[in-house]
Design an enzyme around this catalytic site. Structure first.
Site, PDB file in Angstrom:
ATOM      1  N   SER A  68       0.823  -1.208   0.000  1.00  0.00           N
ATOM      2  CA  SER A  68       0.000   0.000   0.000  1.00  0.00           C
ATOM      3  C   SER A  68       0.860   1.262   0.000  1.00  0.00           C
ATOM      4  O   SER A  68       2.009   1.251   0.448  1.00  0.00           O
ATOM      5  CB  SER A  68      -0.911   0.010   1.224  1.00  0.00           C
ATOM      6  OG  SER A  68      -1.796  -1.068   1.196  1.00  0.00           O
ATOM      7  N   GLN A  97      -2.156   3.956   6.181  1.00  0.00           N
ATOM      8  CA  GLN A  97      -1.555   3.155   5.121  1.00  0.00           C
ATOM      9  C   GLN A  97      -0.328   2.404   5.625  1.00  0.00           C
ATOM     10  O   GLN A  97      -0.060   1.274   5.204  1.00  0.00           O
ATOM     11  CB  GLN A  97      -1.186   4.041   3.927  1.00  0.00           C
ATOM     12  CG  GLN A  97      -2.379   4.685   3.249  1.00  0.00           C
ATOM     13  CD  GLN A  97      -3.448   3.678   2.871  1.00  0.00           C
ATOM     14  OE1 GLN A  97      -3.183   2.679   2.209  1.00  0.00           O
ATOM     15  NE2 GLN A  97      -4.679   3.925   3.320  1.00  0.00           N
ATOM     16  N   HIS A 115      -0.701  -1.218   6.974  1.00  0.00           N
ATOM     17  CA  HIS A 115      -0.973  -2.318   6.054  1.00  0.00           C
ATOM     18  C   HIS A 115       0.201  -3.280   5.930  1.00  0.00           C
ATOM     19  O   HIS A 115       0.029  -4.490   5.897  1.00  0.00           O
ATOM     20  CB  HIS A 115      -1.286  -1.781   4.652  1.00  0.00           C
ATOM     21  CG  HIS A 115      -2.729  -1.500   4.413  1.00  0.00           C
ATOM     22  ND1 HIS A 115      -3.698  -2.469   4.426  1.00  0.00           N
ATOM     23  CD2 HIS A 115      -3.364  -0.339   4.123  1.00  0.00           C
ATOM     24  CE1 HIS A 115      -4.869  -1.918   4.169  1.00  0.00           C
ATOM     25  NE2 HIS A 115      -4.696  -0.629   3.986  1.00  0.00           N
ATOM     26  N   GLU A 153      -0.764   5.097  -5.343  1.00  0.00           N
ATOM     27  CA  GLU A 153      -2.022   4.351  -5.243  1.00  0.00           C
ATOM     28  C   GLU A 153      -3.134   5.281  -4.741  1.00  0.00           C
ATOM     29  O   GLU A 153      -4.212   5.351  -5.311  1.00  0.00           O
ATOM     30  CB  GLU A 153      -1.832   3.179  -4.289  1.00  0.00           C
ATOM     31  CG  GLU A 153      -3.088   2.363  -4.042  1.00  0.00           C
ATOM     32  CD  GLU A 153      -2.892   1.317  -2.961  1.00  0.00           C
ATOM     33  OE1 GLU A 153      -3.691   0.365  -2.919  1.00  0.00           O
ATOM     34  OE2 GLU A 153      -1.953   1.448  -2.139  1.00  0.00           O
ATOM     35  N   HIS A 154      -2.857   5.983  -3.646  1.00  0.00           N
ATOM     36  CA  HIS A 154      -3.800   6.938  -3.070  1.00  0.00           C
ATOM     37  C   HIS A 154      -3.156   8.322  -3.053  1.00  0.00           C
ATOM     38  O   HIS A 154      -2.031   8.473  -2.557  1.00  0.00           O
ATOM     39  CB  HIS A 154      -4.155   6.567  -1.625  1.00  0.00           C
ATOM     40  CG  HIS A 154      -4.638   5.168  -1.438  1.00  0.00           C
ATOM     41  ND1 HIS A 154      -3.840   4.154  -0.936  1.00  0.00           N
ATOM     42  CD2 HIS A 154      -5.846   4.604  -1.690  1.00  0.00           C
ATOM     43  CE1 HIS A 154      -4.532   3.033  -0.873  1.00  0.00           C
ATOM     44  NE2 HIS A 154      -5.749   3.271  -1.339  1.00  0.00           N
ATOM     45  N   ASP A 173     -11.601   3.027   1.114  1.00  0.00           N
ATOM     46  CA  ASP A 173     -11.267   1.613   1.320  1.00  0.00           C
ATOM     47  C   ASP A 173     -12.504   0.772   1.588  1.00  0.00           C
ATOM     48  O   ASP A 173     -12.522  -0.420   1.265  1.00  0.00           O
ATOM     49  CB  ASP A 173     -10.299   1.467   2.495  1.00  0.00           C
ATOM     50  CG  ASP A 173      -8.866   1.794   2.126  1.00  0.00           C
ATOM     51  OD1 ASP A 173      -8.566   1.857   0.925  1.00  0.00           O
ATOM     52  OD2 ASP A 173      -8.050   1.990   3.048  1.00  0.00           O
ATOM     53  N   GLU A 180       2.677  -5.427 -49.405  1.00  0.00           N
ATOM     54  CA  GLU A 180       3.211  -6.181 -48.274  1.00  0.00           C
ATOM     55  C   GLU A 180       3.585  -7.607 -48.651  1.00  0.00           C
ATOM     56  O   GLU A 180       3.999  -8.391 -47.798  1.00  0.00           O
ATOM     57  CB  GLU A 180       2.190  -6.192 -47.132  1.00  0.00           C
ATOM     58  CG  GLU A 180       1.939  -4.802 -46.541  1.00  0.00           C
ATOM     59  CD  GLU A 180       1.017  -4.824 -45.336  1.00  0.00           C
ATOM     60  OE1 GLU A 180       0.445  -5.903 -45.038  1.00  0.00           O
ATOM     61  OE2 GLU A 180       0.879  -3.786 -44.669  1.00  0.00           O
ATOM     62  N   HIS A 235      -4.092 -12.329 -49.977  1.00  0.00           N
ATOM     63  CA  HIS A 235      -4.971 -11.282 -49.458  1.00  0.00           C
ATOM     64  C   HIS A 235      -5.498 -10.419 -50.608  1.00  0.00           C
ATOM     65  O   HIS A 235      -6.682 -10.078 -50.663  1.00  0.00           O
ATOM     66  CB  HIS A 235      -4.206 -10.375 -48.474  1.00  0.00           C
ATOM     67  CG  HIS A 235      -4.006 -10.955 -47.116  1.00  0.00           C
ATOM     68  ND1 HIS A 235      -3.233 -12.057 -46.874  1.00  0.00           N
ATOM     69  CD2 HIS A 235      -4.489 -10.552 -45.902  1.00  0.00           C
ATOM     70  CE1 HIS A 235      -3.226 -12.324 -45.581  1.00  0.00           C
ATOM     71  NE2 HIS A 235      -3.985 -11.416 -44.968  1.00  0.00           N
TER      72      HIS A 235
END
Length: 438
Positions: free
Chosen positions: A245, A267, A270, A335-336, A369, A423, A428
């Site tokens: 975290s 945080q 964690h 992350e935050h 959260d 090509e 094709h």
């Protein structure tokens, strides 16, 4: 200069502009935090065992790592319902409220089919199709995360995924934590397995006699789970690589130092490898936040984890202005990101690269959260530069289709033939020119 004073719990203090090149690199380069070659090798070995031995390996891993003799890998539905019935009514109501908000927020993200006529008679379309089966991982260990069950399973059900499977490590009774089982019931998951770690990820990715193979695996986990998800990407989709975290707070003179410190500790508790950084406008504010962090840390209930995290990747750095803070925030890609500023809604326009942004110090990360409805499964280690948080689109794949009418085929034929010839793909060219005459 940036290593903290001996009395400080923080690794870095001082001015952002005074960071050495090496200290700045350490703050920004969080990839692979907590993972080493031994983890990689061990995870590879565990995945190979599950692929070759199936259920037998899973039973062995439960004995080895969870110290439990499982009678069955799958948890009967009546066990979920019993867990839900025995849950503290207040906790049950909170989980139900959270599930309701998650469903509401994610339902607003539903994609729609699109069709466009690129030329007369040429139709191109794109249709969202829910995935057939999804695995949701809910960690055990340092903490129990029924909220992670909701964050994975509820959006999957909203998207219309055919089958939602929850995996979580067994406890001494051979079952995942009761709160996890209750959350699976509230989220209306389809099946639950008492499986944890890299073994659970391997089982979901490749399937065993009991565990069906899924199309995508979502949910947080420890270093072994994160590494296992990376190693099975060739066989199954994941939401994003994930690590410990992290939070970055940008605070100006209107911020409450205690409020900022609380967010950092939230945080830090964690994981010992969590990254918790604050950029404070002005040295006096930085000093006040530092003092608050140190005072609150002394009374932290998860003191050992908090002090390890802050001592490894904790920082309170002063900046001259918000203009100095936002470029660093874009590089950090947290992350935050909490904007503890006078005008957070206006400052949002300056944000680039964040898993999710919290506008104002009252918008605690803890609310996101658990309860706001936004998803808490988010990119870490700077990967918010390219990845988004878990969202409803993660539970769909897109079917594209196209139709060419006869007259349009005749008009396309020559140009398509020329491009194919250029090509060296002559078959094709022949296939295209065959429709020159409507």
């Amino acid at each position: 200069m940036m290593d903290s004073l001996a009395s400080s719990v923080l690794r870095y203090r001082g001015a952002l502009s005074d960071l050495s090149a090496e200290d700045r690199r350490r703050l920004l380069d969080r990839a692979g935090s907590g993972v080493d070659a031994r983890v990689t090798a061990r995870v590879s070995e565990l995945i190979s065992r599950v692929r070759s031995e199936g259920d037998r390996a899973l039973f062995d891993l439960a004995r080895q790592f969870d110290r439990v003799e499982l009678k069955s890998l799958e948890v009967p539905r009546e066990k979920w319902q019993a867990a839900l019935a025995s849950l503290d009514p207040a906790v049950r109501e909170a989980l139900t409220r959270a599930a309701r908000n998650i469903a509401k927020a994610h339902a607003a993200q539903k994609p729609r089919a699109v069709e466009i006529e690129t030329e007369p008679g040429v139709l191109v379309g794109r249709r969202p199709d829910p995935l057939g089966r999804v695995g949701v991982y809910a960690p055990g260990g340092r903490a129990v995360y029924p909220s992670s069950v909701l964050m994975g399973a509820v959006p999957a059900k909203v998207a219309g995924v055919g089958e939602v499977i929850v995996c979580s490590p067994p406890g001494p009774n051979g079952l995942p934590h009761a709160a996890v089982l209750a959350a699976a019931a509230i989220a209306e998951a389809d099946r639950v397995f008492a499986l944890g770690g890299a073994g659970a990820v391997a089982a979901l990715a490749y399937g065993t006699e009991s565990v069906p193979r899924v199309d995508r695996i979502v949910g947080p986990g420890n270093a072994y789970v994160a590494e296992a998800k990376l190693q099975v990407v060739g066989a199954v989709a994941i939401e994003a690589p994930a690590g410990p975290s992290e939070i970055l707070v940008i605070a100006d003179g209107t911020a409450n130092p205690d409020a900022v410190a609380r967010e950092m500790l939230a945080q830090a508790e964690h994981d010992p490898e969590a990254a918790c950084v604050t950029l404070a406008v002005g040295e006096p504010l930085a000093a006040a936040i530092t003092a608050a962090v140190e005072r609150l840390t002394a009374g932290a209930k998860r003191w050992e984890i908090v002090t390890s995290a802050l001592g490894s990747r904790g920082a309170v750095l002063s900046v001259a202005s918000l203009e100095e803070a936002f470029p660093f925030a874009a590089d950090f890609a947290p992350e935050h990101l909490l904007l503890a500023t006078a005008s957070p809604q206006e400052d949002l326009a300056r944000v680039r690269n964040a898993g999710t942004v919290f506008l104002g110090e009252r918008s605690s990360v803890a609310y996101g959260d658990y309860m706001t409805g936004s998803n808490h499964v988010l990119p870490t280690a700077g990967l918010a530069r390219a990845y988004s948080g878990l969202n409803l689109l993660d539970f769909y794949r897109w079917t594209t289709y196209q139709r060419v009418e006869a007259g349009a085929a005749a008009k396309l034929a020559d140009d398509v033939g020329r491009l194919a010839d250029s090509e060296g793909l002559f078959a094709h060219a022949d296939a295209a020119r065959a429709w020159r005459t409507p």
